[in-house]
Design a protein around this motif. Structure first.
Motif, PDB file in Angstrom:
ATOM      1  N   LYS A  62       0.844  -1.199   0.000  1.00  0.00           N
ATOM      2  CA  LYS A  62       0.000   0.000   0.000  1.00  0.00           C
ATOM      3  C   LYS A  62       0.879   1.249   0.000  1.00  0.00           C
ATOM      4  O   LYS A  62       0.612   2.204  -0.740  1.00  0.00           O
ATOM      5  N   ILE A  63       1.927   1.247   0.792  1.00  0.00           N
ATOM      6  CA  ILE A  63       2.860   2.385   0.852  1.00  0.00           C
ATOM      7  C   ILE A  63       3.516   2.583  -0.514  1.00  0.00           C
ATOM      8  O   ILE A  63       3.652   3.715  -0.994  1.00  0.00           O
ATOM      9  N   LEU A  64       3.931   1.492  -1.155  1.00  0.00           N
ATOM     10  CA  LEU A  64       4.529   1.588  -2.488  1.00  0.00           C
ATOM     11  C   LEU A  64       3.554   2.183  -3.500  1.00  0.00           C
ATOM     12  O   LEU A  64       3.926   3.015  -4.328  1.00  0.00           O
ATOM     13  N   ARG A  65       2.298   1.763  -3.424  1.00  0.00           N
ATOM     14  CA  ARG A  65       1.278   2.289  -4.343  1.00  0.00           C
ATOM     15  C   ARG A  65       1.014   3.763  -4.071  1.00  0.00           C
ATOM     16  O   ARG A  65       0.963   4.582  -4.993  1.00  0.00           O
ATOM     17  N   GLU A  66       0.875   4.123  -2.814  1.00  0.00           N
ATOM     18  CA  GLU A  66       0.586   5.513  -2.472  1.00  0.00           C
ATOM     19  C   GLU A  66       1.743   6.447  -2.820  1.00  0.00           C
ATOM     20  O   GLU A  66       1.531   7.630  -3.064  1.00  0.00           O
ATOM     21  N   ALA A  67       2.961   5.914  -2.872  1.00  0.00           N
ATOM     22  CA  ALA A  67       4.125   6.710  -3.281  1.00  0.00           C
ATOM     23  C   ALA A  67       4.199   6.857  -4.795  1.00  0.00           C
ATOM     24  O   ALA A  67       4.949   7.682  -5.303  1.00  0.00           O
ATOM     25  N   GLY A  68       3.429   6.034  -5.511  1.00  0.00           N
ATOM     26  CA  GLY A  68       3.423   6.101  -6.966  1.00  0.00           C
ATOM     27  C   GLY A  68       4.403   5.168  -7.645  1.00  0.00           C
ATOM     28  O   GLY A  68       4.635   5.270  -8.843  1.00  0.00           O
ATOM     29  N   LEU A  69       4.967   4.239  -6.895  1.00  0.00           N
ATOM     30  CA  LEU A  69       5.965   3.334  -7.459  1.00  0.00           C
ATOM     31  C   LEU A  69       5.348   2.112  -8.137  1.00  0.00           C
ATOM     32  O   LEU A  69       5.936   1.546  -9.060  1.00  0.00           O
ATOM     33  N   ILE A  70       4.189   1.694  -7.663  1.00  0.00           N
ATOM     34  CA  ILE A  70       3.504   0.546  -8.262  1.00  0.00           C
ATOM     35  C   ILE A  70       2.048   0.878  -8.522  1.00  0.00           C
ATOM     36  O   ILE A  70       1.490   1.808  -7.930  1.00  0.00           O
ATOM     37  N   SER A  71       1.447   0.099  -9.405  1.00  0.00           N
ATOM     38  CA  SER A  71       0.000   0.076  -9.596  1.00  0.00           C
ATOM     39  C   SER A  71      -0.499  -1.213  -8.982  1.00  0.00           C
ATOM     40  O   SER A  71       0.200  -2.227  -9.012  1.00  0.00           O
ATOM     41  N   GLN A  72      -1.686  -1.172  -8.431  1.00  0.00           N
ATOM     42  CA  GLN A  72      -2.293  -2.385  -7.896  1.00  0.00           C
ATOM     43  C   GLN A  72      -3.687  -2.536  -8.479  1.00  0.00           C
ATOM     44  O   GLN A  72      -4.461  -1.566  -8.541  1.00  0.00           O
ATOM     45  N   ILE A  73      -3.992  -3.755  -8.883  1.00  0.00           N
ATOM     46  CA  ILE A  73      -5.310  -4.086  -9.400  1.00  0.00           C
ATOM     47  C   ILE A  73      -5.953  -5.068  -8.434  1.00  0.00           C
ATOM     48  O   ILE A  73      -5.343  -6.072  -8.052  1.00  0.00           O
ATOM     49  N   ASP A  74      -7.176  -4.753  -8.032  1.00  0.00           N
ATOM     50  CA  ASP A  74      -7.942  -5.610  -7.136  1.00  0.00           C
ATOM     51  C   ASP A  74      -8.800  -6.536  -7.987  1.00  0.00           C
ATOM     52  O   ASP A  74      -9.685  -6.079  -8.713  1.00  0.00           O
ATOM     53  N   LEU A  83       5.050  -2.633 -11.597  1.00  0.00           N
ATOM     54  CA  LEU A  83       5.904  -1.461 -11.504  1.00  0.00           C
ATOM     55  C   LEU A  83       5.421  -0.371 -12.455  1.00  0.00           C
ATOM     56  O   LEU A  83       5.081  -0.647 -13.607  1.00  0.00           O
ATOM     57  N   ARG A  84       5.438   0.848 -12.000  1.00  0.00           N
ATOM     58  CA  ARG A  84       5.103   1.992 -12.866  1.00  0.00           C
ATOM     59  C   ARG A  84       6.403   2.501 -13.503  1.00  0.00           C
ATOM     60  O   ARG A  84       6.808   3.635 -13.312  1.00  0.00           O
ATOM     61  N   ARG A  85       7.039   1.636 -14.254  1.00  0.00           N
ATOM     62  CA  ARG A  85       8.362   1.895 -14.823  1.00  0.00           C
ATOM     63  C   ARG A  85       8.416   3.191 -15.635  1.00  0.00           C
ATOM     64  O   ARG A  85       9.307   4.013 -15.461  1.00  0.00           O
ATOM     65  N   GLU A  86       7.472   3.361 -16.530  1.00  0.00           N
ATOM     66  CA  GLU A  86       7.488   4.540 -17.402  1.00  0.00           C
ATOM     67  C   GLU A  86       7.391   5.828 -16.580  1.00  0.00           C
ATOM     68  O   GLU A  86       8.106   6.797 -16.840  1.00  0.00           O
ATOM     69  N   ASP A  87       6.526   5.819 -15.577  1.00  0.00           N
ATOM     70  CA  ASP A  87       6.367   7.000 -14.732  1.00  0.00           C
ATOM     71  C   ASP A  87       7.614   7.257 -13.888  1.00  0.00           C
ATOM     72  O   ASP A  87       8.052   8.406 -13.742  1.00  0.00           O
ATOM     73  N   ILE A  88       8.184   6.217 -13.327  1.00  0.00           N
ATOM     74  CA  ILE A  88       9.381   6.373 -12.497  1.00  0.00           C
ATOM     75  C   ILE A  88      10.552   6.856 -13.341  1.00  0.00           C
ATOM     76  O   ILE A  88      11.278   7.782 -12.948  1.00  0.00           O
ATOM     77  N   ASP A  89      10.727   6.244 -14.510  1.00  0.00           N
ATOM     78  CA  ASP A  89      11.827   6.663 -15.388  1.00  0.00           C
ATOM     79  C   ASP A  89      11.665   8.103 -15.855  1.00  0.00           C
ATOM     80  O   ASP A  89      12.644   8.829 -16.002  1.00  0.00           O
ATOM     81  N   ALA A  90      10.430   8.533 -16.074  1.00  0.00           N
ATOM     82  CA  ALA A  90      10.184   9.911 -16.510  1.00  0.00           C
ATOM     83  C   ALA A  90      10.480  10.905 -15.390  1.00  0.00           C
ATOM     84  O   ALA A  90      11.051  11.968 -15.633  1.00  0.00           O
ATOM     85  N   ARG A  91      10.106  10.555 -14.168  1.00  0.00           N
ATOM     86  CA  ARG A  91      10.290  11.465 -13.038  1.00  0.00           C
ATOM     87  C   ARG A  91      11.710  11.409 -12.464  1.00  0.00           C
ATOM     88  O   ARG A  91      12.254  12.437 -12.078  1.00  0.00           O
TER      89      ARG A  91
END
Length: 119
Positions: A62-74, A83-91
């Protein structure tokens, strides 16, 4: 029907929050492992094999998701993380490469998983 859990937009991902999140060895290891996988691969938190209780894993992811590092699907009976690779690499260019390098220097994923749950 699967639901994408709330997460910050790319431009809302904050460096201080990311650094704080990655200060925990378990979370840093989870991101490094995800960074070694092909784009779009989903894993549930238990599949990493961290030696901690499921409730603790749920909290860490949950902490990883709230930081924007991962996406989670329920999916109803389970949650999958990617992993939100594209977003992390861009930022933060180079951050994932540094985490993967640290993982390799620490003896690889298996060793890191074993030690990440110990404090």
């Amino acid at each position: 029907m699967p639901d994408l859990l709330p997460q910050p937009a790319r431009d809302e991902i904050d460096l201080s929050t990311v650094f704080s999140t990655l200060s925990d060895p378990l979370r840093r290891t989870a991101i490094a492992i995800l960074a070694t996988l092909p784009d779009g691969v989903e894993r549930n938190c238990v599949s990493f094999g961290f030696p901690v209780a499921k409730a603790s894993l749920t909290h860490h992811f949950k902490i990883l998701r709230e930081a924007g590092l991962i996406s989670q699907i329920d999916y109803g009976n389970r949650r999958a993380s990617s992993l939100r690779r594209e977003d992390i690499d861009a930022r933060f260019p180079g951050l994932l490469a540094m985490l993967v390098k640290e993982l390799e220097q620490d003896g690889g994923a298996e060793k890191a998983v074993t030690s990440a749950g110990k404090r």
